[in-house]
Design an enzyme around this catalytic site. Structure first.
Site, PDB file in Angstrom:
ATOM      1  N   ARG A 200     -18.923   4.778   4.198  1.00  0.00           N
ATOM      2  CA  ARG A 200     -19.960   4.806   4.795  1.00  0.00           C
ATOM      3  C   ARG A 200     -20.456   3.988   5.560  1.00  0.00           C
ATOM      4  O   ARG A 200     -20.929   4.046   6.872  1.00  0.00           O
ATOM      5  CB  ARG A 200     -21.196   5.479   3.962  1.00  0.00           C
ATOM      6  CG  ARG A 200     -20.686   6.875   2.970  1.00  0.00           C
ATOM      7  CD  ARG A 200     -21.812   6.881   1.670  1.00  0.00           C
ATOM      8  NE  ARG A 200     -21.550   6.128   0.716  1.00  0.00           N
ATOM      9  CZ  ARG A 200     -22.397   5.500  -0.099  1.00  0.00           C
ATOM     10  NH1 ARG A 200     -23.370   5.041   0.597  1.00  0.00           N
ATOM     11  NH2 ARG A 200     -21.966   4.568  -0.750  1.00  0.00           N
ATOM     12  N   THR A 247      -8.321  -0.201   1.722  1.00  0.00           N
ATOM     13  CA  THR A 247      -8.175   1.336   0.944  1.00  0.00           C
ATOM     14  C   THR A 247      -7.437   2.352   0.321  1.00  0.00           C
ATOM     15  O   THR A 247      -6.479   1.442   0.877  1.00  0.00           O
ATOM     16  CB  THR A 247      -8.961   1.872   2.478  1.00  0.00           C
ATOM     17  OG1 THR A 247      -8.596   2.610   3.017  1.00  0.00           O
ATOM     18  CG2 THR A 247     -10.581   0.789   2.817  1.00  0.00           C
ATOM     19  N   LYS A 271      -0.821   1.296   1.535  1.00  0.00           N
ATOM     20  CA  LYS A 271       0.459   1.660   2.011  1.00  0.00           C
ATOM     21  C   LYS A 271       0.628   2.650   3.543  1.00  0.00           C
ATOM     22  O   LYS A 271       1.952   2.490   3.579  1.00  0.00           O
ATOM     23  CB  LYS A 271       0.950   1.940   0.639  1.00  0.00           C
ATOM     24  CG  LYS A 271       1.081   1.206  -0.837  1.00  0.00           C
ATOM     25  CD  LYS A 271       1.206   1.993  -1.628  1.00  0.00           C
ATOM     26  CE  LYS A 271       1.194   1.482  -2.815  1.00  0.00           C
ATOM     27  NZ  LYS A 271      -0.412   1.881  -3.716  1.00  0.00           N
ATOM     28  N   VAL A 301       4.014  -3.533  -2.712  1.00  0.00           N
ATOM     29  CA  VAL A 301       4.769  -2.920  -2.804  1.00  0.00           C
ATOM     30  C   VAL A 301       5.045  -3.602  -4.336  1.00  0.00           C
ATOM     31  O   VAL A 301       4.986  -4.839  -4.204  1.00  0.00           O
ATOM     32  CB  VAL A 301       6.238  -3.038  -2.800  1.00  0.00           C
ATOM     33  CG1 VAL A 301       7.421  -2.589  -4.145  1.00  0.00           C
ATOM     34  CG2 VAL A 301       6.242  -1.749  -1.746  1.00  0.00           C
ATOM     35  N   ALA A 303       1.973  -4.777  -6.738  1.00  0.00           N
ATOM     36  CA  ALA A 303       0.838  -5.455  -6.275  1.00  0.00           C
ATOM     37  C   ALA A 303       1.207  -6.995  -6.005  1.00  0.00           C
ATOM     38  O   ALA A 303       1.435  -7.199  -4.911  1.00  0.00           O
ATOM     39  CB  ALA A 303       0.294  -5.261  -7.812  1.00  0.00           C
ATOM     40  N   GLU A 360      -3.850   5.025  -7.735  1.00  0.00           N
ATOM     41  CA  GLU A 360      -4.772   5.416  -7.467  1.00  0.00           C
ATOM     42  C   GLU A 360      -6.260   5.876  -6.890  1.00  0.00           C
ATOM     43  O   GLU A 360      -6.187   6.602  -7.741  1.00  0.00           O
ATOM     44  CB  GLU A 360      -4.071   6.566  -5.969  1.00  0.00           C
ATOM     45  CG  GLU A 360      -2.859   5.674  -5.748  1.00  0.00           C
ATOM     46  CD  GLU A 360      -2.488   4.781  -4.937  1.00  0.00           C
ATOM     47  OE1 GLU A 360      -3.400   4.537  -3.202  1.00  0.00           O
ATOM     48  OE2 GLU A 360      -1.960   3.592  -5.850  1.00  0.00           O
ATOM     49  N   ASP A 371       3.259   8.038  -4.017  1.00  0.00           N
ATOM     50  CA  ASP A 371       3.073   6.050  -4.010  1.00  0.00           C
ATOM     51  C   ASP A 371       4.175   5.763  -5.097  1.00  0.00           C
ATOM     52  O   ASP A 371       4.295   4.239  -4.126  1.00  0.00           O
ATOM     53  CB  ASP A 371       1.642   6.004  -5.124  1.00  0.00           C
ATOM     54  CG  ASP A 371       1.252   4.740  -5.749  1.00  0.00           C
ATOM     55  OD1 ASP A 371       0.750   4.415  -4.410  1.00  0.00           O
ATOM     56  OD2 ASP A 371       1.586   3.862  -6.194  1.00  0.00           O
ATOM     57  N   LYS A 375       6.620   3.657  -1.680  1.00  0.00           N
ATOM     58  CA  LYS A 375       6.867   1.944  -2.201  1.00  0.00           C
ATOM     59  C   LYS A 375       8.597   1.820  -1.703  1.00  0.00           C
ATOM     60  O   LYS A 375       9.002   0.925  -0.949  1.00  0.00           O
ATOM     61  CB  LYS A 375       6.699   1.846  -3.719  1.00  0.00           C
ATOM     62  CG  LYS A 375       5.325   1.336  -3.777  1.00  0.00           C
ATOM     63  CD  LYS A 375       5.043   1.361  -5.456  1.00  0.00           C
ATOM     64  CE  LYS A 375       3.060   1.183  -5.085  1.00  0.00           C
ATOM     65  NZ  LYS A 375       3.142   1.249  -7.181  1.00  0.00           N
TER      66      LYS A 375
HETATM   67  N1  NAI Z   1      -5.006  -0.581  -8.420  1.00  0.00           N
HETATM   68  C1  NAI Z   1      -3.908  -1.112  -7.935  1.00  0.00           C
HETATM   69  O1  NAI Z   1      -3.516  -2.026  -8.954  1.00  0.00           O
HETATM   70  C2  NAI Z   1      -3.413  -1.163  -6.637  1.00  0.00           C
HETATM   71  C3  NAI Z   1      -3.791  -0.669  -5.635  1.00  0.00           C
HETATM   72  N2  NAI Z   1      -3.667  -0.650  -4.212  1.00  0.00           N
HETATM   73  C4  NAI Z   1      -4.226  -0.184  -2.972  1.00  0.00           C
HETATM   74  O2  NAI Z   1      -5.336  -1.119  -3.094  1.00  0.00           O
HETATM   75  C5  NAI Z   1      -6.113   0.195  -2.041  1.00  0.00           C
HETATM   76  C6  NAI Z   1      -7.287  -0.053  -3.040  1.00  0.00           C
HETATM   77  O3  NAI Z   1      -7.337   0.612  -4.294  1.00  0.00           O
HETATM   78  P1  NAI Z   1      -8.131   0.517  -4.780  1.00  0.00           P
HETATM   79  O4  NAI Z   1      -9.089  -0.486  -4.937  1.00  0.00           O
HETATM   80  O5  NAI Z   1      -8.209   1.034  -6.183  1.00  0.00           O
HETATM   81  O6  NAI Z   1      -9.184   1.931  -4.672  1.00  0.00           O
HETATM   82  P2  NAI Z   1     -10.692   2.185  -4.778  1.00  0.00           P
HETATM   83  O7  NAI Z   1     -11.389   3.768  -4.752  1.00  0.00           O
HETATM   84  O8  NAI Z   1     -11.270   1.391  -5.908  1.00  0.00           O
HETATM   85  O9  NAI Z   1     -11.724   1.987  -3.671  1.00  0.00           O
HETATM   86  C7  NAI Z   1     -11.225   1.965  -2.083  1.00  0.00           C
HETATM   87  C8  NAI Z   1     -12.291   1.505  -1.365  1.00  0.00           C
HETATM   88  O10 NAI Z   1     -12.727   1.646  -0.052  1.00  0.00           O
HETATM   89  C9  NAI Z   1     -12.990   2.661   0.469  1.00  0.00           C
HETATM   90  N3  NAI Z   1     -13.036   3.482   1.805  1.00  0.00           N
HETATM   91  C10 NAI Z   1     -12.173   4.589   1.760  1.00  0.00           C
HETATM   92  N4  NAI Z   1     -11.823   4.915   2.679  1.00  0.00           N
HETATM   93  C11 NAI Z   1     -12.301   4.636   3.858  1.00  0.00           C
HETATM   94  C12 NAI Z   1     -12.351   4.501   5.085  1.00  0.00           C
HETATM   95  N5  NAI Z   1     -11.873   5.194   5.796  1.00  0.00           N
HETATM   96  N6  NAI Z   1     -13.222   3.183   5.744  1.00  0.00           N
HETATM   97  C13 NAI Z   1     -13.983   1.896   5.293  1.00  0.00           C
HETATM   98  N7  NAI Z   1     -13.533   1.621   3.633  1.00  0.00           N
HETATM   99  C14 NAI Z   1     -13.370   3.226   2.887  1.00  0.00           C
HETATM  100  C15 NAI Z   1     -13.978   3.243  -0.218  1.00  0.00           C
HETATM  101  O11 NAI Z   1     -15.515   3.155   0.253  1.00  0.00           O
HETATM  102  C16 NAI Z   1     -13.826   2.083  -1.330  1.00  0.00           C
HETATM  103  O12 NAI Z   1     -14.948   1.302  -1.417  1.00  0.00           O
HETATM  104  C17 NAI Z   1      -5.567   1.012  -2.426  1.00  0.00           C
HETATM  105  O13 NAI Z   1      -4.309   1.846  -1.094  1.00  0.00           O
HETATM  106  C18 NAI Z   1      -3.837   1.157  -3.497  1.00  0.00           C
HETATM  107  O14 NAI Z   1      -2.762   1.590  -3.147  1.00  0.00           O
HETATM  108  C19 NAI Z   1      -1.841  -1.770  -3.702  1.00  0.00           C
HETATM  109  C20 NAI Z   1      -1.746  -2.215  -4.891  1.00  0.00           C
HETATM  110  C21 NAI Z   1      -2.276  -2.354  -6.977  1.00  0.00           C
HETATM  111  N1  LIG Z   2      -1.578   2.960  -8.259  1.00  0.00           N
HETATM  112  C1  LIG Z   2      -0.513   1.603  -7.881  1.00  0.00           C
HETATM  113  C2  LIG Z   2      -0.660   0.712  -7.477  1.00  0.00           C
HETATM  114  C3  LIG Z   2       0.058  -0.061  -6.441  1.00  0.00           C
HETATM  115  O1  LIG Z   2       0.452  -0.297  -5.809  1.00  0.00           O
HETATM  116  C4  LIG Z   2       0.602   1.935  -9.247  1.00  0.00           C
HETATM  117  O2  LIG Z   2       0.292   1.892 -10.188  1.00  0.00           O
HETATM  118  O3  LIG Z   2       1.404   1.601  -8.459  1.00  0.00           O
END
Ligand code: NAI
Ligand SMILES: N[C@@H](CC=O)C(=O)O
Length: 513
Positions: A200, A247, A271, A301, A303, A360, A371, A375
């Protein structure tokens, strides 16, 4: 001669007078007439640069004298202008001059170029290593900062824009704030988080956010928009820019191109970009090269595991990678490791993975296999395969009826999956466990590989069967290593490990900035 703190000179409000002609080579007295005319008009002249090839002169004057300088030269060279010998006399206003002594001018010029600063004028006294450069005033502070940090070895400031402050983004900001003093001391790099955005709004702080960053984001009034970010970086003349995409947004990746063109390097845990159609994937890489920018995505890929770098290096060094397989999802590892051993319902364990921050933002991205498929595709493309997402055979674990409902409704109806997965668990051979795997195989020397993503049942004693917690495992088969793959195993998801991996990418970029 050594650089010295007293030797940076900085003058604003200057103009360049450009004097251009068709062919002055061999002509005697032209320069003399130029300077005589300026002297008679009582105009003091600064940096001078002679362009032999284009046959022109560039002269620096105070901007108050710029109009007078152009007029007096036009009068002095009226006959030559008529004959066409002098083609143009004009001024470039709003420039600044920075004078300094440097041992390594090339290094400074390459740092400036990396930050999209290309001096309008440069003159060098080679014996004294004294250099004057003239830049547009909209880049003068940035230029001065870059020169200062190069010649006085002051900490190099790296400006970070963190997009997305959910699980990963928030943890990353905390890690950066916590380690920034230590990094300044050990690496002479000052990491400043100057922008934080969610879907936002976007908050800015030129001085760098501190532990109150979330209050500032809460109070921010600007809507989340990449043009705001680009304008902010220009208005404040920020050097060494990195944008970090935390994001999962399909929309935000459309901004990568503009960000690279406007001086930002990119780091992404998201990704989506790397799995867009191959033409778009290549277009960004072309833009990055053209603009001398880099894009790092180690956490795409595995983490925080060092997977992408390992595969890149193996491939680059000519090692023939023949297959990559394993459990690629931290979420699905946690779900099936626990579901296979415990008596709890499938839905209970999925909810646990959600609470632990492994999934995710929409857990259907994990359960649908998308997902893991992403990867797998990212790894395939690291091997220069030109597979598309549509080439992947994916076993989707989400029932058709729950695919298009809202995330809230999906979560509230999660128990509808329990009966099906209980049946699958019971139908296994004895001492077997469920694992959700990705497999890149086929002839990987061809243009495309074969990519499969599916749920399998394996002996509990096998390498896959012994996986624990939310660990991922990647088996990399190569020609030299034969039947014994290189194995990379460890936490495959989680905010802390992922943020740490993103932080690693930021440092890698910062060190080479
Ligand atoms: N959680 C995990 O273990 C891992 C996550 N990832 C990647 O990290 C990324 C983030 O994951 P989380 O933090 O768990 O997600 P989350 O849902 O907790 O946070 C996402 C954030 O992105 C913001 N957002 C969404 N669309 C947006 C936009 N158009 N412009 C600006 N901000 C925007 C949201 O407001 C929120 O602050 C994802 O792409 C996920 O695949 C990668 C590796 C591991
Ligand atoms: N949702 C993903 C997060 C890391 O990429 C996973 O569980 O592996």
């Amino acid at each position: 001669m050594k650089a010295n703190a007293n030797e940076i000179k900085f003058f604003k409000n200057r103009s360049i007078i450009k004097f251009e002609g068709a062919d002055f080579l061999g002509e005697i007295g032209i320069d003399g007439r130029v300077f005589k005319a300026l002297t008679l008009a009582r105009i003091s002249v600064g940096v001078i640069s002679q362009q032999a090839v284009e046959n022109g002169l560039s002269i620096l004057v105070h901007e108050d004298d710029s109009e007078k300088a152009v007029t007096c030269l036009i009068e002095e060279f009226a006959p030559e202008r008529k004959s066409g010998k002098v083609s143009q006399i004009y001024s470039i206003n709003n420039v600044s001059v920075i004078g300094f002594v440097a041992d390594d001018l090339n290094k400074i010029l390459s740092e400036l170029a990396r930050n999209n600063v290309f001096p309008l004028l440069l003159n060098q006294n080679s014996s004294e290593k004294r250099i004057n450069i003239v830049v547009t005033s909209s880049q003068d502070e940035k230029t001065k900062n870059i020169i200062e940090s190069e010649i006085f070895k002051k900490p190099k400031t790296v400006h970070l824009a963190i997009i997305g402050h959910g699980n990963v983004g928030k943890t990353l900001i905390e890690q950066v704030l916590h380690s920034s003093e230590e990094i300044k001391r050990r690496k002479n790099i000052h990491l400043k988080v100057v922008a934080v955005a969610n879907s936002r709004k976007i908050a800015f702080n030129k001085k760098g956010f501190d532990n109150t960053w979330s209050d500032e984001v809460f109070a921010a009034e600007k809507s989340s928009n990449v043009d705001e970010l680009i304008n902010f970086s220009k208005e404040n003349q920020l050097e060494n820019l990195i944008v970090v995409d935390n994001t999962a947004s399909v929309d935000f990746v459309k901004n990568y191109q503009a960000l690279a063109e406007n001086g930002f390097d990119l780091v992404s845990s998201n990704k989506i970009f790397n799995t867009l159609p191959i033409e778009e994937y290549r277009k960004l890489r072309y833009t990055l090269n053209k603009n001398n920018k880099r894009y790092l995505y180690e956490t795409n890929v595995g983490a925080g595991l060092p997977l992408i770098d390992t595969i890149k290096l193996l491939h680059l060094s000519g090692e023939n990678i023949t297959r990559i397989k394993g459990v690629f999802s931290g979420t699905l590892s946690y779900v099936f490791n626990n579901f296979s051993l415990r008596d709890d319902k499938f839905s209970t364990i999925v909810n646990e993975a959600l609470e632990k921050g492994f999934t995710e933002p929409d857990p259907r991205e994990d359960l649908s296999g998308n997902d893991v498929a992403r990867k797998l595709l990212i790894l395939a493309r690291e091997l220069d395969l030109i597979n598309e997402f549509s080439d992947i055979n994916i076993q989707n674990l989400v029932p058709e009826a729950l695919l298009s409902v809202s995330k809230q409704e999906f979560l509230s109806r999660l128990e509808e999956l329990d009966e099906e997965y209980d049946k699958i668990k019971k139908n296994q051979e004895p001492n077997h466990v469920l694992r959700y795997v990705g497999d890149l195989h086929g002839d990987l020397q061809k243009e495309k590989g074969e990519l499969d993503v599916k749920l399998i049942s394996v002996p509990a004693t096998s390498a896959l069967g012994q996986l624990k917690g939310s660990d991922s495992i990647f088996e990399i088969y190569t020609e030299s290593y034969g039947e014994n793959p290189i194995v990379i195993m460890g936490a495959g998801a989680g905010a802390k490990v992922t943020a740490r991996g993103v932080f690693g990418d930021i440092l890698r970029l910062s060190e080479t900035k």
